[in-house]
Design an enzyme around this catalytic site. Structure first.
Site, PDB file in Angstrom:
ATOM      1  N   ASP A 191      21.036 109.125   1.654  1.00 36.37           N
ATOM      2  CA  ASP A 191      19.916 109.702   2.404  1.00 36.37           C
ATOM      3  C   ASP A 191      18.634 109.524   1.590  1.00 36.37           C
ATOM      4  O   ASP A 191      18.674 109.259   0.381  1.00 36.37           O
ATOM      5  CB  ASP A 191      20.163 111.184   2.703  1.00 36.37           C
ATOM      6  CG  ASP A 191      19.345 111.677   3.891  1.00 36.37           C
ATOM      7  OD1 ASP A 191      18.576 110.878   4.455  1.00 36.37           O
ATOM      8  OD2 ASP A 191      19.476 112.864   4.260  1.00 36.37           O
ATOM      9  N   GLU A 250      12.235 103.326   4.070  1.00 40.25           N
ATOM     10  CA  GLU A 250      13.510 103.907   4.491  1.00 40.25           C
ATOM     11  C   GLU A 250      14.654 102.927   4.266  1.00 40.25           C
ATOM     12  O   GLU A 250      15.683 103.259   3.708  1.00 40.25           O
ATOM     13  CB  GLU A 250      13.422 104.291   5.977  1.00 40.25           C
ATOM     14  CG  GLU A 250      14.677 104.958   6.510  1.00 40.25           C
ATOM     15  CD  GLU A 250      14.874 106.353   5.959  1.00 40.25           C
ATOM     16  OE1 GLU A 250      15.887 106.587   5.276  1.00 40.25           O
ATOM     17  OE2 GLU A 250      14.020 107.214   6.199  1.00 40.25           O
ATOM     18  N   ASP A 252      22.531 107.952   6.360  1.00 40.04           N
ATOM     19  CA  ASP A 252      21.723 108.854   7.178  1.00 40.04           C
ATOM     20  C   ASP A 252      20.278 108.375   7.250  1.00 40.04           C
ATOM     21  O   ASP A 252      19.824 107.608   6.399  1.00 40.04           O
ATOM     22  CB  ASP A 252      21.780 110.276   6.586  1.00 40.04           C
ATOM     23  CG  ASP A 252      21.406 111.335   7.600  1.00 40.04           C
ATOM     24  OD1 ASP A 252      21.008 110.971   8.731  1.00 40.04           O
ATOM     25  OD2 ASP A 252      21.507 112.534   7.282  1.00 40.04           O
ATOM     26  N   HIS A 293      21.655 114.263   0.858  1.00 39.73           N
ATOM     27  CA  HIS A 293      20.421 114.882   1.361  1.00 39.73           C
ATOM     28  C   HIS A 293      19.946 115.971   0.402  1.00 39.73           C
ATOM     29  O   HIS A 293      18.761 116.050   0.062  1.00 39.73           O
ATOM     30  CB  HIS A 293      20.678 115.472   2.747  1.00 39.73           C
ATOM     31  CG  HIS A 293      19.569 116.349   3.242  1.00 39.73           C
ATOM     32  ND1 HIS A 293      18.386 115.851   3.745  1.00 39.73           N
ATOM     33  CD2 HIS A 293      19.454 117.710   3.286  1.00 39.73           C
ATOM     34  CE1 HIS A 293      17.594 116.858   4.079  1.00 39.73           C
ATOM     35  NE2 HIS A 293      18.218 117.995   3.809  1.00 39.73           N
TER      36      HIS A 293
END
Length: 393
Positions: A158, A197, A229, A368
């Site tokens: 993530d 990203e 993710d 995350h």
């Protein structure tokens, strides 16, 4: 209630530990210690008396860092855990103590707000969650799932955007399980360019995880399953071309070096920010309810050209439960769709900060949490001692 009487799957032992607290909050410490020991005993977590209770001169960040340095020097760095009782949720104080423990010395740390001292009715419940978290940070496994597949490595990835104080830089985090029960993991972070990203650093992070698995098991995994993710719809081609190809290159390199046959690789994109909602029809006429955890939808509303499915894993106490969308970009596992979905649902139970299921698989949620902690507080690589511990919970 099971956390009051059932033993944890693989508890740790807390022998050498210390507490940092301000003078104003010191009167509640003894009650906290006794409550922790009372709830820890039945679940198998042994907590000794702390070797030191050091008082910070004031609630400031500098006072807490001075107290931390004092207790670490006195123990010569040989501490299993440091419990820091913060007088308020000040982000600067939290970041300062986390940097000293996680980056400078590699000691697991647990922060606790002093306001919970006054919660007479809820202190037992709070302490139960606290000791479970502390055990997991030390390398224990509070609970587990039955995993029939052996020699498997499950990865979560993530990105946290807009880290404070880094001029908009993003932080990527990857976690990789290295034991049979998938309850322990190796973790690694990397800084990315602003708002990036689809990262080219994924392959390098993956390579670090692969080498960490070999160091722990003296063998490379036969199966690799990666849950990725935070990817938008328009970024899927980039993910497939950049990340997946880079991972395949690293697999080829490492497995040829060890003269081992290539593993079965699965690459699954996870997306929880979706507008789709799923309802179950109740027995009562014209009434609809939230579907039970474990509900899968993989037909009609999914795309015929993709291997994709919706999975409802958490429980919603109020409002509509939000399903998570899984898009399997690559699957060499040999598992049929039903087994892939069951395995994914099992992973949603393996996040040790919550006694239940979470919206995404445990390795994804761990990544995350690590990316968020690094981006907002640590802003740097943690000490090598913590790479194999869930210090970020």
């Amino acid at each position: 209630m099971a956390f009051r009487s059932k033993q944890m799957y693989s508890p740790a032992v807390l022998r050498q530990w210390a507490i940092i607290v301000t003078n104003r909050d010191a009167q509640g410490v003894n009650n906290l210690i006794s409550t922790m020991q009372r709830v820890a005993g039945p679940i198998g977590y042994t907590i000794s008396q702390p070797m030191a209770i050091v008082r910070a001169a004031s609630p400031s960040a500098s006072a807490f860092t001075n107290a931390l340095n004092e207790v670490i020097a006195k123990a010569q760095g040989k501490l299993d855990m440091i419990l820091i009782i913060l007088p308020n949720p000040n982000a600067d104080t939290y970041a300062a103590v986390k940097k000293i423990c996680s980056i400078s010395h590699g000691i697991p740390s647990q922060c606790f707000l002093a306001k919970h001292f006054n919660n007479a009715k809820g202190l037992m419940s709070i302490c139960t969650k606290l000791v479970i978290q502390m055990s997991a940070k030390q390398g224990g496994e509070p609970w587990g799932a039955m995993i029939p597949m052996k020699n498997i490595m499950v990865l979560g990835y993530d990105v946290h955007h807009g880290a404070v104080g880094t001029r908009g830089a993003s932080v990527a985090a990857m976690t990789a399980t290295f034991n049979e029960t998938l309850g322990r993991c190796f973790s690694k972070v990397a800084k990315l360019e602003s708002r990036e990203e689809v990262a080219t650093t994924v392959a390098q992070l993956f390579d670090d995880c692969l080498r960490a698995y070999f160091r722990q098991n003296n063998v490379l995994p036969d199966r690799i399953m990666m849950y990725r993710d935070g990817v938008g719809e328009g970024q899927l081609p980039d993910v497939y071309n950049n990340e997946l190809e880079g991972i395949k290159d690293k697999i080829t390199l490492r497995y040829q070096q060890k003269e081992t046959s290539a593993p079965k690789l699965s690459y699954i994109v996870v997306n929880k920010r979706i507008n789709t909602r799923i309802f179950a029809k109740d027995r009562a006429p014209h009434r609809y309810i939230n579907p039970l955890p474990g509900t899968v939808v993989d037909d009609v509303v999914t795309r015929p050209e993709r291997y994709d499915f919706f999975l409802v894993s958490p429980t919603a106490r109020q409002g509509c439960v939000s399903p998570t969308y899984y898009n399997v970009l690559l699957d060499e596992s040999g598992l049929n769709a039903d087994k892939m979905q069951r395995f994914t649902f099992k992973l949603c139970h393996l996040y040790f900060n919550w006694a239940g299921t979470v919206a995404v698989p445990g390795p994804c949620q761990n990544a995350h949490k690590l990316a968020f902690l690094t981006g907002t507080a640590l802003r740097g690589d943690v000490h090598a001692k913590l790479a194999y511990l869930m210090h970020f919970l």
